[in-house]
Design a protein around this motif. Structure first.
Motif, PDB file in Angstrom:
ATOM      1  N   SER A 194       5.204   7.243  -0.089  1.00 31.58           N
ATOM      2  CA  SER A 194       5.625   6.603   1.158  1.00 31.58           C
ATOM      3  C   SER A 194       5.467   7.580   2.308  1.00 31.58           C
ATOM      4  CB  SER A 194       7.086   6.144   1.077  1.00 31.58           C
ATOM      5  OG  SER A 194       7.552   5.692   2.342  1.00 31.58           O
ATOM      6  N   ALA A 195       5.061   7.045   3.440  1.00 29.86           N
ATOM      7  CA  ALA A 195       5.051   7.803   4.685  1.00 29.86           C
ATOM      8  C   ALA A 195       6.270   7.465   5.532  1.00 29.86           C
ATOM      9  CB  ALA A 195       3.771   7.519   5.472  1.00 29.86           C
ATOM     10  N   GLY A 196       7.209   6.687   4.985  1.00 29.45           N
ATOM     11  CA  GLY A 196       8.444   6.348   5.675  1.00 29.45           C
ATOM     12  C   GLY A 196       8.634   4.879   5.958  1.00 29.45           C
ATOM     13  N   SER A 197       7.653   4.050   5.576  1.00 27.51           N
ATOM     14  CA  SER A 197       7.769   2.612   5.897  1.00 27.51           C
ATOM     15  C   SER A 197       7.240   1.746   4.758  1.00 27.51           C
ATOM     16  CB  SER A 197       7.007   2.290   7.180  1.00 27.51           C
ATOM     17  OG  SER A 197       5.638   2.665   7.062  1.00 27.51           O
ATOM     18  N   GLY A 198       7.759   1.978   3.565  1.00 29.12           N
ATOM     19  CA  GLY A 198       7.350   1.182   2.412  1.00 29.12           C
ATOM     20  C   GLY A 198       6.731   2.040   1.330  1.00 29.12           C
ATOM     21  N   TRP A 199       7.016   1.693   0.071  1.00 35.40           N
ATOM     22  CA  TRP A 199       6.546   2.469  -1.073  1.00 35.40           C
ATOM     23  C   TRP A 199       5.328   1.817  -1.712  1.00 35.40           C
ATOM     24  CZ3 TRP A 199       8.534   7.180  -1.899  1.00 35.40           C
ATOM     25  CH2 TRP A 199       9.773   7.478  -1.320  1.00 35.40           C
ATOM     26  N   THR A 200       4.333   2.635  -2.042  1.00 36.15           N
ATOM     27  CA  THR A 200       3.115   2.184  -2.725  1.00 36.15           C
ATOM     28  C   THR A 200       3.079   2.785  -4.121  1.00 36.15           C
ATOM     29  OG1 THR A 200       1.878   2.059  -0.652  1.00 36.15           O
ATOM     30  CG2 THR A 200       0.592   2.190  -2.691  1.00 36.15           C
ATOM     31  N   GLN A 201       2.858   1.955  -5.126  1.00 35.13           N
ATOM     32  CA  GLN A 201       2.799   2.435  -6.499  1.00 35.13           C
ATOM     33  C   GLN A 201       1.493   3.181  -6.723  1.00 35.13           C
ATOM     34  OE1 GLN A 201       4.243  -0.251  -9.631  1.00 35.13           O
ATOM     35  NE2 GLN A 201       2.380   0.262 -10.798  1.00 35.13           N
ATOM     36  N   VAL A 202       1.585   4.386  -7.273  1.00 37.24           N
ATOM     37  CA  VAL A 202       0.411   5.229  -7.532  1.00 37.24           C
ATOM     38  C   VAL A 202      -0.055   5.087  -8.972  1.00 37.24           C
ATOM     39  CG1 VAL A 202      -0.456   7.603  -7.566  1.00 37.24           C
ATOM     40  CG2 VAL A 202       1.088   6.853  -5.730  1.00 37.24           C
ATOM     41  N   THR A 203       0.881   5.042  -9.917  1.00 37.27           N
ATOM     42  CA  THR A 203       0.529   4.852 -11.324  1.00 37.27           C
ATOM     43  C   THR A 203       0.080   3.415 -11.566  1.00 37.27           C
ATOM     44  OG1 THR A 203       2.898   4.564 -11.646  1.00 37.27           O
ATOM     45  CG2 THR A 203       1.971   6.661 -12.315  1.00 37.27           C
ATOM     46  N   ASP A 204      -0.771   3.249 -12.587  1.00 40.48           N
ATOM     47  CA  ASP A 204      -1.265   1.918 -12.980  1.00 40.48           C
ATOM     48  C   ASP A 204      -1.729   1.110 -11.765  1.00 40.48           C
ATOM     49  OD1 ASP A 204      -1.991  -0.085 -14.708  1.00 40.48           O
ATOM     50  OD2 ASP A 204       0.033  -0.935 -14.888  1.00 40.48           O
ATOM     51  N   ASN A 205      -2.586   1.742 -10.998  1.00 41.30           N
ATOM     52  CA  ASN A 205      -3.070   1.127  -9.766  1.00 41.30           C
ATOM     53  C   ASN A 205      -4.560   1.439  -9.637  1.00 41.30           C
ATOM     54  OD1 ASN A 205      -3.730   0.402  -7.110  1.00 41.30           O
ATOM     55  ND2 ASN A 205      -1.765   1.057  -6.290  1.00 41.30           N
ATOM     56  N   ALA A 206      -5.388   0.402  -9.619  1.00 39.94           N
ATOM     57  CA  ALA A 206      -6.838   0.597  -9.555  1.00 39.94           C
ATOM     58  C   ALA A 206      -7.256   1.347  -8.298  1.00 39.94           C
ATOM     59  CB  ALA A 206      -7.549  -0.758  -9.627  1.00 39.94           C
ATOM     60  N   SER A 207      -6.479   1.234  -7.232  1.00 42.67           N
ATOM     61  CA  SER A 207      -6.819   1.922  -5.988  1.00 42.67           C
ATOM     62  C   SER A 207      -6.793   3.434  -6.156  1.00 42.67           C
ATOM     63  CB  SER A 207      -5.853   1.515  -4.872  1.00 42.67           C
ATOM     64  OG  SER A 207      -5.944   0.130  -4.607  1.00 42.67           O
ATOM     65  N   PHE A 208      -6.051   3.918  -7.144  1.00 41.40           N
ATOM     66  CA  PHE A 208      -5.979   5.356  -7.414  1.00 41.40           C
ATOM     67  C   PHE A 208      -6.644   5.706  -8.752  1.00 41.40           C
ATOM     68  CE2 PHE A 208      -2.305   4.532  -4.648  1.00 41.40           C
ATOM     69  CZ  PHE A 208      -2.564   5.445  -3.635  1.00 41.40           C
ATOM     70  N   SER A 209      -7.487   4.807  -9.253  1.00 38.55           N
ATOM     71  CA  SER A 209      -8.184   5.022 -10.534  1.00 38.55           C
ATOM     72  C   SER A 209      -7.202   5.361 -11.654  1.00 38.55           C
ATOM     73  CB  SER A 209      -9.217   6.155 -10.389  1.00 38.55           C
ATOM     74  OG  SER A 209     -10.150   5.854  -9.383  1.00 38.55           O
ATOM     75  N   SER A 210      -6.034   4.714 -11.619  1.00 40.20           N
ATOM     76  CA  SER A 210      -4.985   5.055 -12.583  1.00 40.20           C
ATOM     77  C   SER A 210      -4.595   3.856 -13.449  1.00 40.20           C
ATOM     78  CB  SER A 210      -3.745   5.571 -11.849  1.00 40.20           C
ATOM     79  OG  SER A 210      -3.227   4.588 -10.965  1.00 40.20           O
TER      80      SER A 210
END
Length: 508
Positions: free
Chosen positions: A88-104
């Protein structure tokens, strides 16, 4: 004949001290404190009300239970909860694990009770990356684009650190190091290796060109620069670090929690020369209770305040009853000493601090799903900040001569309004001694009344503003303790010193 009014000045310094008898403390350390809660010993002198905290992001993390890990990376906060890592940069959380956007896709953290820890590595001209440890799986590498498992790394990877261009990883009782300039190559042919210890590793810290290796029962140091000359030697086999996340480089030394409280490694200027010192003896009863009643611990540095904080967590603690210990490295006379205090109300299971763009930032989290920014605002996320400061029982000139206290002049360094109660407690608060009622001190004015305007009772020296609050008092006794208590959302202010005005009777 009326008594002649006399004065007794006390400069506040020394912090919380509880290992002296009540009379000894008043004689030897009149500026110290019997109680010091949510007031920090200041490097500028006196005892300053601590800052508050606010939510870093108004959104909760998904999932439930404890936030298991925190770090900052490229101006975003990363937090682990359940099996997932979020940013988060301070305005909402983004999932990093199990996320194609992060090749995970398919990659998750082990969903156990272990804390998730992070270390940052930068080998050569490569960009700085973070390595993630969940205590069960192999480590993970994140480069701001992709999250991948380090398939050659060890299972049960709990923590790691970069040392001599290698990534060192603690996995239970095994210390594994990578090939030079690599965080993913763990093949012996490339220069990687393994060192087995006799006990589980509880901490790693780079200190004065050495890698300090802590277990629960021992402390060792590793020297060398490659697999050809790495050597591990003992510092002590009699004690160790009992809590993973209490190790911090502090005041030119290393602070950690041992079996008997907080200690310093105390490495000298000579290489390989160490002397272990227990530094929490001054607050031994508080340190013992702190360890006894907390089930988990995490520490943080406030570098600009020369401060180390360690927080205890217990699922049965309310936010208001959660405990912490503050250690501040301060100059007293010609020597550097540690002054202690306590916190109540900062309920931290995990915490993290770092300089980001030349600004120091502090974060913590517990089990409510929010990440909080410490040293932010004048409240505990909207709740009042309570504080208490009790001086020693002061004999003034003589512990068996009765005095009448006519007034207490308190020297303050305010940033705006301040509100507190002042109480006098006579003769060690013994039963049968009449104790005066608390006196309210209220000054609801704006900061402009102190800074930039000429105000009676104020003197300015090079930008430091000193305000004298004079409080008429009643009561008499042989020894007296002054108690300051407050519970507000006022801006922080410091108690610098007091001048007690008193009249003295003859001996009884």
């Amino acid at each position: 004949m009326p008594d002649r009014i006399q004065t007794y000045p006390v400069q506040f310094e020394g912090g919380l001290v509880t290992n002296l008898s009540t009379l000894q403390q008043g004689l030897k350390a009149p500026g110290s404190a019997r109680t010091l809660i949510n007031l920090e010993p200041s490097v500028e002198g006196g005892y300053r009300r601590i800052e508050g905290f606010t939510k870093f992001d108004d959104n909760q993390l998904s999932g439930s239970g404890l936030v298991r890990g925190l770090t900052e990376y490229r101006q975003k906060v990363y937090a682990a909860r359940n099996e997932h890592l979020y940013q988060s940069a301070g305005s909402g959380w983004t999932q990093v694990t199990d996320n194609a956007s992060f090749s995970s896709t398919g990659i998750t953290l082990d969903d156990s009770a272990n804390k998730v820890r992070f270390t940052k590595v930068k080998f050569g001209l490569l960009n700085k990356n973070i390595v993630i440890f969940d205590g069960v799986s192999r480590p993970f590498l994140f480069d701001n684009v992709a999250l991948t498992e380090i398939t050659g790394g060890p299972q049960n990877a709990a923590l790691g650190v970069e040392f001599k261009h290698h990534l060192f990883i603690a996995a239970k009782a095994t210390l594994v190091f990578s090939a030079p300039y690599s965080s993913t190559d763990f093949t012996p042919a490339s220069g990687a290796g393994t060192i087995t210890l006799e006990d589980e590793i509880t901490g790693l810290s780079v200190f004065r060109d050495q890698l300090i290796v802590f277990t629960k029962r021992s402390i060792k140091f590793l020297t060398g620069s490659s697999i050809g000359d790495f050597t591990i030697s003992p510092i002590t086999d009699d004690l160790g670090c009992v809590e993973f996340d209490t190790i911090q480089e502090f005041g030119g030394d290393i602070m950690f929690m041992s079996q008997d409280g907080l200690r310093l490694l105390s490495g000298t200027e000579r290489n390989n020369d160490f002397g272990l010192g227990s530094v929490s003896k001054a607050i031994q009863s508080e340190a013992t209770d702190f360890q006894r009643f907390s089930s988990s611990f995490h520490s943080i540095l406030l570098r600009e305040k020369s401060q180390y904080r360690v927080f205890g967590f217990n699922v049965n603690f309310s936010d208001e009853s959660s405990r912490g210990i503050i250690a501040t490295s301060v100059m007293q006379g010609n020597s550097q000493n540690i002054a202690w205090a306590e916190t109540r109300g900062i309920n931290a299971y995990v915490c993290y601090s770092e300089y980001v763009a030349n600004q120091e930032e502090f974060y913590f989290a517990n089990d409510d799903g929010y990440v909080y920014e410490m040293e932010s605002g004048n409240s505990f996320d909207g709740k009042n900040i309570p504080f208490t400061f009790s001086t020693p029982f002061l004999p003034i000139t003589d512990p068996v001569t009765r005095k009448t206290i006519h007034s207490v002049d308190t020297y303050l360094d305010p940033q705006g309004s301040y509100n507190y109660d002042i109480s006098l407690r006579f003769d060690f608060n013994n039963s049968g001694v009449v104790q005066p009622a608390p006196i309210e001190v209220r000054n609801n004015v704006t900061t402009a009344n102190y800074y930039g305007l000429s105000t009676y009772g104020t003197s300015t020296f090079g930008g430091f503003t000193e305000f004298v609050s004079s409080t008429p008092t009643t009561g008499s006794g042989d020894v007296v303790s002054i108690i300051f208590e407050g519970d507000s959302t006022d801006p922080p202010f410091a108690f610098d010193s007091v001048v007690i005005q008193y009249g003295q009777y003859g001996r009884r």
